[in-house]
Design a protein around this motif. Structure first.
Motif, short mmCIF file in Angstrom:
data_model
loop_
_atom_site.label_atom_id
_atom_site.label_comp_id
_atom_site.label_asym_id
_atom_site.label_seq_id
_atom_site.Cartn_x
_atom_site.Cartn_y
_atom_site.Cartn_z
N ILE A 176 4.36 8.57 -0.75
CA ILE A 176 3.47 9.63 -0.99
C ILE A 176 1.94 9.37 -1.30
CG2 ILE A 176 5.31 11.01 -2.12
CD1 ILE A 176 3.95 9.82 -4.91
N LYS A 177 0.99 10.14 -1.15
CA LYS A 177 -0.34 9.87 -1.34
C LYS A 177 -0.58 9.54 -2.93
CE LYS A 177 -1.00 12.93 2.53
NZ LYS A 177 -1.46 14.03 3.01
N SER A 235 -6.16 13.19 1.34
CA SER A 235 -6.14 11.77 0.52
C SER A 235 -5.30 11.64 -0.81
CB SER A 235 -7.60 11.55 0.30
OG SER A 235 -8.37 11.61 1.34
N PHE A 236 -5.01 12.87 -1.48
CA PHE A 236 -4.06 12.86 -2.45
C PHE A 236 -2.96 14.19 -2.39
CE2 PHE A 236 -8.57 11.90 -3.35
CZ PHE A 236 -8.33 11.04 -4.39
N PRO A 283 3.04 15.26 -8.41
CA PRO A 283 3.28 14.73 -7.12
C PRO A 283 4.95 14.82 -6.65
CG PRO A 283 3.36 12.90 -9.01
CD PRO A 283 2.96 14.26 -9.40
N PRO A 284 5.19 14.63 -5.37
CA PRO A 284 6.42 14.88 -4.76
C PRO A 284 7.54 13.81 -5.42
CG PRO A 284 5.06 15.07 -2.95
CD PRO A 284 4.14 14.53 -4.45
N THR A 285 8.72 14.02 -5.54
CA THR A 285 9.63 13.11 -6.03
C THR A 285 10.70 12.52 -5.13
OG1 THR A 285 11.02 14.88 -6.89
CG2 THR A 285 9.48 14.09 -8.57
N HIS A 293 0.89 -1.13 0.06
CA HIS A 293 0.12 -0.02 -0.08
C HIS A 293 1.00 1.37 0.11
CE1 HIS A 293 -3.74 -2.14 0.38
NE2 HIS A 293 -3.06 -2.73 1.43
N ALA A 294 2.17 1.03 -0.13
CA ALA A 294 3.03 2.20 0.14
C ALA A 294 3.37 2.64 -1.41
CB ALA A 294 4.23 2.00 0.76
#
Length: 729
Positions: free
Chosen positions: A276-277, A307-308, A362-364, A141-142
């Protein structure tokens, strides 16, 4: 054809005159107790039952890579090594691995595999779940880069060992907080997907040299497998693993007792990755419905922000507006039509004033690329060559999933010139050894015309030929494989294009290198010829004419008519620094003026010292010196040192020039390259101040103070930005 009992059908048959026809003759039978007869549908339904995931893979072991004896051994080693590397990196330990393969029964192809690592170990209570339960793991789930995610691999090894030899797998685990190691034999109950254990206990763990083991894990299992040498072998897998894991020390003992050792070449661990989400661009309708139903948030803006990733407070409100959803409504109360409308807004299908809602990338920090210098060091320690060029592309996003492409090319040395280049494919630092032809990374290499870069290629298609090896690595939070065995990457147009761009840029580096070497070779040949013939002619002429031997430097300069640059990069054992010397010769008849530039690994922590000629920094990792006048026959030497590097980190310096006269041995500076670096610097400086939507973080945090902390935005580098490090090794 059998069917259920139908009284109307029976009456019809009787009326038709077939008085002997009854339920039995129609393929029906009555149930016990005189109830209605059981039809074929009920009979089939009564035979149905749920199948355990372990029982499924036991019958379909080829899905996991256990489809041949040779491949089964590689798969077993791979799963064990991958788990060890992941565990060591998560615990921030430099991995030391030992793999030993022994032949137990050559006639029956029974082999014993023993793998040992110095990782944190596994607590005794968790051993049976880790090794004896499929789909048990912490990474599924990660959303982050990792070698394994599903929790299938090492349990699959236990299952295959038990299936082919009937023996359990012996596990010895030592954690730092306990004085002794736990030992247990683990099997797998495939009917219940549950571990079976025996011979459990504790013991003192000592190495062969008598040293006590502080922490680590040892796995010993026997299986039906075959050890072979060649391109698809355990040796090749470990060799490739050492290339992309230069921080690991790997020792392999083959069945003949020969020891193969790949030492670590850096003490620097890979960057720590953060989960990250999910990003809205990668969400599906069913997933969004589940997230809304499970949410406990009191309002939509809190749900979207929490959530995102990539959703700021402004974009959260705009998503609700585009979806015609009240921002104060609870996500749990959304109707299916509203959920669908929200998804359409996330995908850009619903707009505001004709424009889709802007979302941040999204973050890298969920990615951990190998980086150029470490790829270079990894290639250098395993392949003998003369030239290496490596590159790490800027992070990109595909369907909401961050990914990054890295490439490397090693040329010359002892590699065969009449064979296809060696292709080294990797995904999240894991070698891909099978299904090369069907892999996306191979297709990216084949889609390039290598003849324009100096390699042979029949018809401009397929793999090129030449003394070279090409490395391609994909780092991603969601690597799409063609099968559960993780042997090849599936088609993805965005990743394909990114890999192709990286490989083409690397090919241009090879082309420049070959052209520079060719020019240098011709110039050197011409210089040596002149230096041999002219002095001899001058000496003979002087003897005949009874005159003194004339000074020839001016004549040699006029004949050569070239400006030459020679660069030497060496490791200084005494100062523990890398010394660089750049010498410029003016073999022309007129004075010249140049700006000489060089690259240096500033972003890897190196500092430029002992620079007596001064100069100035042009951009990150680029230094420049202005040479106002270089007279005919004159030479100038630029000396400096690089501090903060390890031996082998920097073996060649790229030299560039600005000026009208070509400099043999250097490359004319591409000003676009410098501008791209400067743009990236500017973007990084602004990353903590302004988001991609133009709203300041201070405003965003203040606006959202009553809700949740904002995700830190990530500012991507300009399109096509990369760093190119190449040189002779």
């Amino acid at each position: 054809m059998c069917q259920e009992f139908d009284p109307y059908l029976l009456r019809t048959v009787v009326v038709a005159g077939n008085l002997s026809a009854g339920p039995k003759s129609l393929g029906l039978r009555r149930t016990r107790g005189g109830g209605p007869p059981m039809g074929i549908a009920q009979k089939l339904a009564s035979n149905q039952k749920q199948v355990a995931i372990s029982e499924f893979f036991e019958k379909n072991k080829h899905f996991l890579g256990f489809d041949s004896l040779a491949r089964s051994l590689i798969t077993a080693v791979k799963e064990s090594v991958d788990n060890s590397l992941d565990a060591c990196e998560e615990a921030r330990m430099l991995p030391t691995l030992r793999i030993q393969i022994s032949k137990i029964d050559a006639n029956k192809d029974i082999i014993e595999m023993k793998t040992t690592d110095n990782g944190p170990g596994i607590p005794q209570k968790s051993v049976e779940k880790v090794f004896g339960q499929l789909l048990f793991g912490s990474r599924f789930h990660a959303i982050r880069q990792s070698r394994g995610q599903q929790g299938i691999g090492i349990t699959g090894v236990v299952m295959y060992s038990q299936l082919t030899t009937g023996r359990p797998t012996h596990v010895r685990s030592k954690i730092a907080t306990e004085p002794t190691a736990s030992v247990v034999d683990i099997g797998l109950d495939t009917r219940r997907n549950k571990a079976t254990k025996s011979n459990s206990g504790r013991e003192i763990w000592q190495t062969e040299s008598g040293e006590f083991v502080e922490h680590g894990l040892e796995i010993t299992c026997r299986m039906k497998a075959k050890y072979q040498k060649g391109r698809q072998s355990v040796w090749q897998y470990l060799r490739m693993t050492s290339i992309v894991n230069p921080h690991a020390d790997i020792t392999f003992i083959d069945p003949e007792g020969e020891v193969h050792h790949w030492p670590r070449v850096t003490e620097r661990l890979p960057g720590k990755v953060e989960s990250i989400k999910p990003h809205p661009h990668g969400i599906h309708l069913g997933q969004l419905q589940r997230m809304c139903n499970e949410s406990q948030d009191s309002r939509m803006t809190v749900f979207l922000r929490g959530s995102f990733s990539g959703v700021s407070s402004r974009s959260a409100k705009e998503l609700c507006e585009a979806s015609e959803i009240d921002i104060k409504v609870k996500p749990k109360s959304l109707k299916p039509d509203h959920v669908r409308a929200l998804l359409e807004s996330m995908q850009g299908e619903r707009t505001i004033a004709g424009k889709p809602v802007k979302l941040l990338n999204p973050p890298t920090n969920c990615l951990s690329p190998i980086e150029e210098m470490l790829i270079k060091k990894g290639l250098s320690k395993t392949i003998d060559s003369r030239y290496i060029v490596t590159m790490t592309r800027a992070p990109s996003v595909s369907n909401g999933n961050p990914y990054q492409v890295e490439v490397g090319l090693i040329f010359g040395g002892s590699m065969a010139a009449d064979k296809h280049v060696e292709v080294l494919r990797f995904a999240n630092r894991v070698p891909l050894m099978y299904q090369q032809g069907g892999c996306l990374l191979t297709k990216a290499i084949e889609a390039i015309n290598w003849r324009q870069y100096g390699l042979e290629q029949a018809g401009g298609k397929g793999l090129p030929k030449g003394p070279a090896a090409i490395l391609v690595h994909l780092a991603s939070t969601n690597v799409q494989f063609t099968s559960e065995a993780k042997e090849a990457l599936a088609e993805n147009g965005e990743v394909m294009e990114e890999a192709r761009k990286a490989i083409m840029e690397m090919g241009r580096g090879l082309k420049k290198h070959l052209q520079k070497k060719k020019k240098m070779a011709k110039t050197q040949e011409k210089f040596e010829l002149i230096n041999d013939i002219l002095p001899a002619i001058a000496e003979k002429s002087a003897q005949i004419l009874e005159r003194p031997i004339p000074e020839l430097s001016g004549s040699i300069t006029k004949i050569m008519s070239a400006v030459i640059s020679e660069t030497q990069t060496t490791w200084n054992k005494e100062t523990k620094m890398t010394d660089v010397e750049i010498v410029l010769f003016n073999y022309t008849s007129r004075a010249r003026s140049y700006t000489i530039l060089c690259t240096w690994p500033e972003k890897f922590g190196a500092s430029l010292v002992n620079n007596e000629m001064g100069g100035r920094k042009e951009a990150t990792g680029v230094w420049a010196w202005k040479l106002a006048t270089l007279d005919p026959g004159e030479r100038v030497t630029l000396n400096y040192s690089l501090d903060g590097l390890e031996k082998g980190d920097w073996t060649e310096t790229d030299v560039f020039y600005r000026g009208s006269q070509e400099v043999i041995g250097a490359t004319k500076m591409d000003e676009k390259f410098l501008e791209e670096i400067r743009q990236q610097e500017k973007a990084l400086k602004e990353a903590g101040i302004v988001s991609n939507e133009g709203e300041t973080l201070q405003e965003d945090v203040a606006e959202d103070a009553a809700e949740i902390p904002m995700d830190k935005p990530t500012v991507e580098a300009p399109e096509g930005q990369q760093t190119l490090f190449g040189g002779e090794n």
